[in-house]
Motif scaffolding. Structure first.
Motif, PDB file in Angstrom:
ATOM      1  N   GLN A  60       2.128 -13.686  -2.732  1.00 36.39           N
ATOM      2  CA  GLN A  60       3.569 -13.489  -2.617  1.00 36.39           C
ATOM      3  C   GLN A  60       4.241 -13.814  -3.962  1.00 36.39           C
ATOM      4  O   GLN A  60       4.768 -14.893  -4.133  1.00 36.39           O
ATOM      5  CB  GLN A  60       4.138 -14.375  -1.512  1.00 36.39           C
ATOM      6  CG  GLN A  60       3.561 -14.122  -0.146  1.00 36.39           C
ATOM      7  CD  GLN A  60       3.962 -12.780   0.422  1.00 36.39           C
ATOM      8  OE1 GLN A  60       5.053 -12.280   0.193  1.00 36.39           O
ATOM      9  NE2 GLN A  60       3.063 -12.169   1.166  1.00 36.39           N
ATOM     10  N   TRP A  61       4.180 -12.915  -4.909  1.00 32.01           N
ATOM     11  CA  TRP A  61       4.850 -13.130  -6.184  1.00 32.01           C
ATOM     12  C   TRP A  61       6.313 -12.756  -6.035  1.00 32.01           C
ATOM     13  O   TRP A  61       6.663 -11.812  -5.327  1.00 32.01           O
ATOM     14  CB  TRP A  61       4.211 -12.303  -7.284  1.00 32.01           C
ATOM     15  CG  TRP A  61       2.863 -12.809  -7.721  1.00 32.01           C
ATOM     16  CD1 TRP A  61       2.059 -13.690  -7.069  1.00 32.01           C
ATOM     17  CD2 TRP A  61       2.172 -12.431  -8.906  1.00 32.01           C
ATOM     18  NE1 TRP A  61       0.898 -13.882  -7.783  1.00 32.01           N
ATOM     19  CE2 TRP A  61       0.947 -13.125  -8.917  1.00 32.01           C
ATOM     20  CE3 TRP A  61       2.460 -11.576  -9.957  1.00 32.01           C
ATOM     21  CZ2 TRP A  61       0.015 -12.984  -9.937  1.00 32.01           C
ATOM     22  CZ3 TRP A  61       1.534 -11.429 -10.980  1.00 32.01           C
ATOM     23  CH2 TRP A  61       0.340 -12.140 -10.964  1.00 32.01           C
ATOM     24  N   ARG A  62       7.166 -13.466  -6.732  1.00 32.31           N
ATOM     25  CA  ARG A  62       8.606 -13.219  -6.632  1.00 32.31           C
ATOM     26  C   ARG A  62       9.106 -12.562  -7.910  1.00 32.31           C
ATOM     27  O   ARG A  62       8.820 -13.028  -9.007  1.00 32.31           O
ATOM     28  CB  ARG A  62       9.339 -14.536  -6.403  1.00 32.31           C
ATOM     29  CG  ARG A  62      10.817 -14.364  -6.212  1.00 32.31           C
ATOM     30  CD  ARG A  62      11.406 -15.598  -5.539  1.00 32.31           C
ATOM     31  NE  ARG A  62      12.839 -15.534  -5.503  1.00 32.31           N
ATOM     32  CZ  ARG A  62      13.548 -14.802  -4.658  1.00 32.31           C
ATOM     33  NH1 ARG A  62      12.935 -14.057  -3.787  1.00 32.31           N
ATOM     34  NH2 ARG A  62      14.856 -14.823  -4.681  1.00 32.31           N
ATOM     35  N   ILE A  63       9.861 -11.500  -7.734  1.00 36.06           N
ATOM     36  CA  ILE A  63      10.532 -10.828  -8.845  1.00 36.06           C
ATOM     37  C   ILE A  63      12.022 -11.080  -8.671  1.00 36.06           C
ATOM     38  O   ILE A  63      12.589 -10.818  -7.610  1.00 36.06           O
ATOM     39  CB  ILE A  63      10.232  -9.314  -8.858  1.00 36.06           C
ATOM     40  CG1 ILE A  63       8.729  -9.078  -9.038  1.00 36.06           C
ATOM     41  CG2 ILE A  63      11.042  -8.616  -9.946  1.00 36.06           C
ATOM     42  CD1 ILE A  63       8.315  -7.628  -8.943  1.00 36.06           C
ATOM     43  N   LYS A  64      12.655 -11.598  -9.695  1.00 34.92           N
ATOM     44  CA  LYS A  64      14.081 -11.929  -9.662  1.00 34.92           C
ATOM     45  C   LYS A  64      14.916 -10.648  -9.485  1.00 34.92           C
ATOM     46  O   LYS A  64      14.532  -9.574  -9.942  1.00 34.92           O
ATOM     47  CB  LYS A  64      14.450 -12.621 -10.981  1.00 34.92           C
ATOM     48  CG  LYS A  64      15.856 -13.127 -11.042  1.00 34.92           C
ATOM     49  CD  LYS A  64      16.085 -13.875 -12.352  1.00 34.92           C
ATOM     50  CE  LYS A  64      17.521 -14.346 -12.433  1.00 34.92           C
ATOM     51  NZ  LYS A  64      17.758 -15.104 -13.655  1.00 34.92           N
ATOM     52  N   LYS A  65      16.069 -10.766  -8.855  1.00 29.52           N
ATOM     53  CA  LYS A  65      16.955  -9.612  -8.669  1.00 29.52           C
ATOM     54  C   LYS A  65      17.299  -8.998 -10.020  1.00 29.52           C
ATOM     55  O   LYS A  65      17.686  -9.692 -10.959  1.00 29.52           O
ATOM     56  CB  LYS A  65      18.226 -10.014  -7.939  1.00 29.52           C
ATOM     57  CG  LYS A  65      17.974 -10.344  -6.490  1.00 29.52           C
ATOM     58  CD  LYS A  65      19.220 -10.795  -5.785  1.00 29.52           C
ATOM     59  CE  LYS A  65      18.854 -11.173  -4.363  1.00 29.52           C
ATOM     60  NZ  LYS A  65      19.952 -11.826  -3.666  1.00 29.52           N
TER      61      LYS A  65
ATOM     62  N   GLU B 120       0.831  -1.208   0.000  1.00 26.48           N
ATOM     63  CA  GLU B 120       0.000   0.000   0.000  1.00 26.48           C
ATOM     64  C   GLU B 120       0.862   1.252   0.000  1.00 26.48           C
ATOM     65  O   GLU B 120       0.579   2.207  -0.723  1.00 26.48           O
ATOM     66  CB  GLU B 120      -0.931   0.031   1.230  1.00 26.48           C
ATOM     67  CG  GLU B 120      -1.945  -1.078   1.274  1.00 26.48           C
ATOM     68  CD  GLU B 120      -1.414  -2.358   1.915  1.00 26.48           C
ATOM     69  OE1 GLU B 120      -2.151  -3.353   1.862  1.00 26.48           O
ATOM     70  OE2 GLU B 120      -0.285  -2.381   2.436  1.00 26.48           O
ATOM     71  N   ALA B 121       1.928   1.256   0.807  1.00 25.66           N
ATOM     72  CA  ALA B 121       2.820   2.413   0.866  1.00 25.66           C
ATOM     73  C   ALA B 121       3.530   2.618  -0.468  1.00 25.66           C
ATOM     74  O   ALA B 121       3.689   3.748  -0.935  1.00 25.66           O
ATOM     75  CB  ALA B 121       3.841   2.237   1.987  1.00 25.66           C
ATOM     76  N   LEU B 122       3.956   1.526  -1.086  1.00 26.32           N
ATOM     77  CA  LEU B 122       4.626   1.615  -2.384  1.00 26.32           C
ATOM     78  C   LEU B 122       3.690   2.204  -3.434  1.00 26.32           C
ATOM     79  O   LEU B 122       4.061   3.135  -4.172  1.00 26.32           O
ATOM     80  CB  LEU B 122       5.106   0.232  -2.821  1.00 26.32           C
ATOM     81  CG  LEU B 122       5.880   0.182  -4.143  1.00 26.32           C
ATOM     82  CD1 LEU B 122       6.959  -0.880  -4.070  1.00 26.32           C
ATOM     83  CD2 LEU B 122       4.971  -0.072  -5.309  1.00 26.32           C
ATOM     84  N   LEU B 123       2.470   1.696  -3.518  1.00 30.09           N
ATOM     85  CA  LEU B 123       1.528   2.178  -4.520  1.00 30.09           C
ATOM     86  C   LEU B 123       1.123   3.628  -4.256  1.00 30.09           C
ATOM     87  O   LEU B 123       0.973   4.419  -5.191  1.00 30.09           O
ATOM     88  CB  LEU B 123       0.303   1.263  -4.593  1.00 30.09           C
ATOM     89  CG  LEU B 123       0.607  -0.148  -5.105  1.00 30.09           C
ATOM     90  CD1 LEU B 123      -0.613  -1.050  -4.948  1.00 30.09           C
ATOM     91  CD2 LEU B 123       1.108  -0.119  -6.534  1.00 30.09           C
ATOM     92  N   ALA B 124       0.989   3.999  -2.995  1.00 30.43           N
ATOM     93  CA  ALA B 124       0.676   5.393  -2.655  1.00 30.43           C
ATOM     94  C   ALA B 124       1.822   6.317  -3.059  1.00 30.43           C
ATOM     95  O   ALA B 124       1.596   7.391  -3.628  1.00 30.43           O
ATOM     96  CB  ALA B 124       0.380   5.523  -1.160  1.00 30.43           C
ATOM     97  N   ALA B 125       3.060   5.916  -2.797  1.00 31.56           N
ATOM     98  CA  ALA B 125       4.221   6.730  -3.176  1.00 31.56           C
ATOM     99  C   ALA B 125       4.291   6.913  -4.693  1.00 31.56           C
ATOM    100  O   ALA B 125       4.651   7.984  -5.183  1.00 31.56           O
ATOM    101  CB  ALA B 125       5.507   6.090  -2.660  1.00 31.56           C
TER     102      ALA B 125
ATOM    103  N   GLY C  48       6.702  -7.782  -5.200  1.00 31.29           N
ATOM    104  CA  GLY C  48       5.894  -8.927  -5.613  1.00 31.29           C
ATOM    105  C   GLY C  48       4.474  -8.853  -5.080  1.00 31.29           C
ATOM    106  O   GLY C  48       3.522  -9.227  -5.776  1.00 31.29           O
ATOM    107  N   GLN C  49       4.304  -8.357  -3.871  1.00 31.85           N
ATOM    108  CA  GLN C  49       2.965  -8.201  -3.302  1.00 31.85           C
ATOM    109  C   GLN C  49       2.165  -7.152  -4.069  1.00 31.85           C
ATOM    110  O   GLN C  49       0.984  -7.355  -4.381  1.00 31.85           O
ATOM    111  CB  GLN C  49       3.056  -7.830  -1.821  1.00 31.85           C
ATOM    112  CG  GLN C  49       3.619  -8.934  -0.964  1.00 31.85           C
ATOM    113  CD  GLN C  49       4.043  -8.455   0.419  1.00 31.85           C
ATOM    114  OE1 GLN C  49       4.228  -7.263   0.665  1.00 31.85           O
ATOM    115  NE2 GLN C  49       4.200  -9.398   1.336  1.00 31.85           N
ATOM    116  N   ALA C  50       2.816  -6.029  -4.384  1.00 28.40           N
ATOM    117  CA  ALA C  50       2.149  -4.977  -5.160  1.00 28.40           C
ATOM    118  C   ALA C  50       1.793  -5.498  -6.552  1.00 28.40           C
ATOM    119  O   ALA C  50       0.692  -5.250  -7.063  1.00 28.40           O
ATOM    120  CB  ALA C  50       3.034  -3.739  -5.255  1.00 28.40           C
ATOM    121  N   LEU C  51       2.704  -6.224  -7.164  1.00 30.95           N
ATOM    122  CA  LEU C  51       2.470  -6.790  -8.487  1.00 30.95           C
ATOM    123  C   LEU C  51       1.275  -7.745  -8.479  1.00 30.95           C
ATOM    124  O   LEU C  51       0.415  -7.689  -9.366  1.00 30.95           O
ATOM    125  CB  LEU C  51       3.727  -7.512  -8.968  1.00 30.95           C
ATOM    126  CG  LEU C  51       3.615  -8.248 -10.296  1.00 30.95           C
ATOM    127  CD1 LEU C  51       3.256  -7.302 -11.420  1.00 30.95           C
ATOM    128  CD2 LEU C  51       4.920  -8.975 -10.587  1.00 30.95           C
TER     129      LEU C  51
END
Length: 150
Positions: free
Chosen positions: A117-122, A79-84, A104-107
């Protein structure tokens, strides 16, 4: 609105979490993905980065003009990421350089409409576009890029 969720590239292990730098492999990952992005982005974008050194070094591979936002640092909420980022109201394109599991959660929320809990590779990114429709807005995936693919 368009939103790019870019996970920081590979970083050194141990020590102060906010001070951990990219490894040499991480610098190469960030440069490859940054170069891929640069030729595809419009001129006017906003780039937001975590205060963590590894995220800032990743963002610097794209541009030196980025904003450091504490609300997207390690341990942030989706939520904080999407608000920012100003989702879904911000005009134009916003690039967020941050961390797992927040990215990953926002995605998962944006692409699938669910908490997961989606994972995004480094060093990888997901590029999303919000399209208004008469029946309601829809999120489309424009690109998914991993460093070893560019």
């Amino acid at each position: 609105m368009e939103l790019i969720l870019w996970r920081h590239a590979e970083a050194e292990e141990g020590g102060d979490d906010l001070a951990r730098p990219l490894t040499s492999k991480g610098h190469k990952q960030a440069k490859r993905v940054g170069a891929w992005l640069r030729v595809r982005l419009p001129g006017d974008i906003r780039v937001l980065t975590s205060p963590a050194r590894r995220a800032q070094q990743t963002a610097a591979a794209l541009t030196e003009r980025f904003e450091t936002v504490a609300a997207i640092g390690p341990g942030a909420s989706p939520e904080a990421l999407l608000a920012a980022a100003g989702w879904p109201r911000e005009e134009g394109l916003v690039v967020v350089v941050g961390h797992q599991p927040t990215l990953g959660q926002a995605l998962a929320r944006l692409a699938a409409g669910q908490d997961a809990q989606w994972r995004i590779k480094k060093g990888a990114l997901w590029w999303l576009r919000l399209r208004p429709r008469p029946e309601g807005a829809e999120v489309r995936v424009r690109a998914v890029i991993e460093p070893d693919l560019v």
